[in-house]
Scaffold this motif. Structure first.
Motif, PDB file in Angstrom:
ATOM      1  N   ALA A   1      -2.466 -13.672  -6.633  1.00 58.61           N
ATOM      2  CA  ALA A   1      -2.572 -12.322  -6.073  1.00 58.61           C
ATOM      3  C   ALA A   1      -1.200 -11.727  -5.776  1.00 58.61           C
ATOM      4  O   ALA A   1      -0.970 -10.523  -5.972  1.00 58.61           O
ATOM      5  CB  ALA A   1      -3.416 -12.351  -4.802  1.00 58.61           C
ATOM      6  N   VAL A   2      -0.279 -12.556  -5.304  1.00 58.98           N
ATOM      7  CA  VAL A   2       1.076 -12.075  -5.013  1.00 58.98           C
ATOM      8  C   VAL A   2       1.798 -11.706  -6.302  1.00 58.98           C
ATOM      9  O   VAL A   2       2.465 -10.665  -6.392  1.00 58.98           O
ATOM     10  CB  VAL A   2       1.856 -13.154  -4.225  1.00 58.98           C
ATOM     11  N   ARG A   3       1.669 -12.541  -7.320  1.00 49.95           N
ATOM     12  CA  ARG A   3       2.306 -12.234  -8.607  1.00 49.95           C
ATOM     13  C   ARG A   3       1.706 -10.976  -9.233  1.00 49.95           C
ATOM     14  O   ARG A   3       2.413 -10.162  -9.828  1.00 49.95           O
ATOM     15  CB  ARG A   3       2.177 -13.428  -9.551  1.00 49.95           C
ATOM     16  N   ALA A   4       0.413 -10.802  -9.053  1.00 47.70           N
ATOM     17  CA  ALA A   4      -0.239  -9.601  -9.577  1.00 47.70           C
ATOM     18  C   ALA A   4       0.274  -8.348  -8.865  1.00 47.70           C
ATOM     19  O   ALA A   4       0.460  -7.298  -9.501  1.00 47.70           O
ATOM     20  CB  ALA A   4      -1.750  -9.718  -9.420  1.00 47.70           C
ATOM     21  N   ASP A   5       0.498  -8.452  -7.562  1.00 53.02           N
ATOM     22  CA  ASP A   5       1.049  -7.310  -6.818  1.00 53.02           C
ATOM     23  C   ASP A   5       2.438  -6.944  -7.334  1.00 53.02           C
ATOM     24  O   ASP A   5       2.768  -5.758  -7.483  1.00 53.02           O
ATOM     25  CB  ASP A   5       1.125  -7.632  -5.323  1.00 53.02           C
ATOM     26  N   LEU A   6       3.267  -7.952  -7.592  1.00 51.86           N
ATOM     27  CA  LEU A   6       4.606  -7.685  -8.133  1.00 51.86           C
ATOM     28  C   LEU A   6       4.511  -6.976  -9.477  1.00 51.86           C
ATOM     29  O   LEU A   6       5.227  -5.995  -9.738  1.00 51.86           O
ATOM     30  CB  LEU A   6       5.387  -8.992  -8.281  1.00 51.86           C
ATOM     31  N   ASP A   7       3.643  -7.451 -10.336  1.00 47.97           N
ATOM     32  CA  ASP A   7       3.474  -6.820 -11.647  1.00 47.97           C
ATOM     33  C   ASP A   7       2.982  -5.385 -11.518  1.00 47.97           C
ATOM     34  O   ASP A   7       3.432  -4.480 -12.233  1.00 47.97           O
ATOM     35  CB  ASP A   7       2.484  -7.625 -12.496  1.00 47.97           C
ATOM     36  N   ALA A   8       2.056  -5.156 -10.584  1.00 46.71           N
ATOM     37  CA  ALA A   8       1.505  -3.821 -10.393  1.00 46.71           C
ATOM     38  C   ALA A   8       2.568  -2.853  -9.881  1.00 46.71           C
ATOM     39  O   ALA A   8       2.624  -1.688 -10.312  1.00 46.71           O
ATOM     40  CB  ALA A   8       0.324  -3.870  -9.419  1.00 46.71           C
TER      41      ALA A   8
ATOM     42  N   ARG B   1      10.281  -8.642  -1.595  1.00 47.36           N
ATOM     43  CA  ARG B   1      10.203  -8.788  -3.053  1.00 47.36           C
ATOM     44  C   ARG B   1       9.481  -7.604  -3.696  1.00 47.36           C
ATOM     45  O   ARG B   1       9.871  -7.141  -4.773  1.00 47.36           O
ATOM     46  CB  ARG B   1       9.511 -10.106  -3.405  1.00 47.36           C
ATOM     47  N   LEU B   2       8.428  -7.137  -3.051  1.00 50.91           N
ATOM     48  CA  LEU B   2       7.727  -5.965  -3.570  1.00 50.91           C
ATOM     49  C   LEU B   2       8.663  -4.762  -3.660  1.00 50.91           C
ATOM     50  O   LEU B   2       8.663  -4.033  -4.666  1.00 50.91           O
ATOM     51  CB  LEU B   2       6.536  -5.619  -2.680  1.00 50.91           C
ATOM     52  N   LEU B   3       9.436  -4.536  -2.614  1.00 50.99           N
ATOM     53  CA  LEU B   3      10.339  -3.392  -2.598  1.00 50.99           C
ATOM     54  C   LEU B   3      11.389  -3.511  -3.699  1.00 50.99           C
ATOM     55  O   LEU B   3      11.664  -2.554  -4.422  1.00 50.99           O
ATOM     56  CB  LEU B   3      11.002  -3.256  -1.224  1.00 50.99           C
TER      57      LEU B   3
ATOM     58  N   ASN C   1       0.815  -1.214   0.000  1.00 49.52           N
ATOM     59  CA  ASN C   1       0.000   0.000   0.000  1.00 49.52           C
ATOM     60  C   ASN C   1       0.849   1.265   0.000  1.00 49.52           C
ATOM     61  O   ASN C   1       0.488   2.264  -0.638  1.00 49.52           O
ATOM     62  CB  ASN C   1      -0.945  -0.016   1.194  1.00 49.52           C
ATOM     63  N   LEU C   2       1.962   1.240   0.711  1.00 55.06           N
ATOM     64  CA  LEU C   2       2.856   2.402   0.698  1.00 55.06           C
ATOM     65  C   LEU C   2       3.461   2.618  -0.683  1.00 55.06           C
ATOM     66  O   LEU C   2       3.545   3.750  -1.169  1.00 55.06           O
ATOM     67  CB  LEU C   2       3.976   2.211   1.724  1.00 55.06           C
ATOM     68  N   LEU C   3       3.896   1.537  -1.317  1.00 57.68           N
ATOM     69  CA  LEU C   3       4.461   1.667  -2.660  1.00 57.68           C
ATOM     70  C   LEU C   3       3.421   2.219  -3.630  1.00 57.68           C
ATOM     71  O   LEU C   3       3.737   3.018  -4.514  1.00 57.68           O
ATOM     72  CB  LEU C   3       4.988   0.312  -3.139  1.00 57.68           C
ATOM     73  N   GLN C   4       2.186   1.803  -3.448  1.00 61.39           N
ATOM     74  CA  GLN C   4       1.105   2.315  -4.288  1.00 61.39           C
ATOM     75  C   GLN C   4       0.890   3.805  -4.025  1.00 61.39           C
ATOM     76  O   GLN C   4       0.695   4.594  -4.962  1.00 61.39           O
ATOM     77  CB  GLN C   4      -0.183   1.546  -4.000  1.00 61.39           C
TER      78      GLN C   4
END
Length: 257
Positions: A241-248, A134-136, A97-100
């Motif tokens: 959902a996790v892979r979608a978050d990475l792509d987003a 991984r998101l970061l 959410n912070l990255l978004q």
């Protein structure tokens, strides 16, 4: 090479926690201007007198936009300490959410996770902190990821910092040392793009932070994992959902990979 001149305003996430309060103090000590993300303003005013406070909730992306506005760096010390679903929503979801909320801004980030972030062999451990890392990395933002050992499981004579990679370290670390390392990582060029475990052993604390960070390997460009992390959680095997978050995250920040 020091990065201190380019960083002034720092957002601290988890600022009212035991590590967060020490990180606020360390930021002030190093001449930075801390801003604390808090849910309860009245409580935070008592815990963090004289600190700029901004109300926000990691589970509410819209509430974070004002908090991340015009900051040069972010220190994340939040943690749920709860069941796997709470870890998903807070430990992982908070980073997402912070990255978004950054909406393309590129502050430098220091993220605290756990010495066991990659340890699938530890009973009760969950992968959500590793997924937050991984998101970061996927965002392409300038970062340092610190995986501290057991809080306070270090005696008063154990002040020598040990920085390791690969997920096999074990040991204790004082809370003030965690906070200092997080803030120092923002101000030290050799910490950029690195992930490491942090413990303390017998001896005096070092003062050459550039040298400490310089001994570490950089995470591979374009990889979502730490440089020596075990390959036991393939991205392609992750939930959709996790892979979608990475792509987003990649799309939002224009990162490759």
């Amino acid at each position: 090479m020091s990065q201190k001149q380019s960083i002034t305003d720092v957002l601290l996430v988890g600022a009212t926690g035991s590590i967060g309060r020490l990180a606020v103090a360390a930021a002030r000590q190093h001449g930075l201007r801390p801003r604390a993300l808090v849910r309860d303003l009245r409580r935070a005013e008592q815990l963090l007198p004289g600190i700029e406070l901004v109300r926000g909730d990691l589970e509410d992306p819209a509430s974070l936009r004002g908090a991340v506005s015009a900051v040069d760096a972010i220190v994340l010390t939040h943690g749920s300490g709860g069941d796997p679903d709470t870890r998903r929503r807070v430990d992982y979801g908070g980073v997402r959410n912070l990255l978004q909320a950054l909406d393309g801004a590129r502050p430098r980030v220091a993220l605290m996770t756990s010495i066991y972030a990659t340890r699938s062999d530890i009973p009760g451990n969950s992968p959500w902190k590793r997924r937050s890392e991984r998101l970061l990395r996927a965002s392409g933002l300038p970062y340092t990821i610190v995986r501290p050992g057991w809080f306070d499981h270090a005696g008063p004579a154990q002040r020598r910092l040990v920085l390791e990679q690969g997920g096999t370290a074990d040991g204790g670390i004082a809370r003030d040392q965690i906070a200092e390392t997080l803030v120092r990582s923002l101000l030290t060029g050799t910490a950029l793009g690195k992930t490491f475990e942090l413990i303390a052993t017998e001896g005096e604390e070092q003062s050459d932070w550039a040298g400490l960070f310089d001994t570490l390997k950089n995470d591979a460009s374009g990889s979502v994992d730490g440089v020596l992390d075990p390959a036991d959680l393939p991205v392609e095997a992750e939930p959709q959902a996790v892979r979608a978050d990475l792509d987003a995250v990649r799309a939002l920040h224009g990162a490759d990979g």
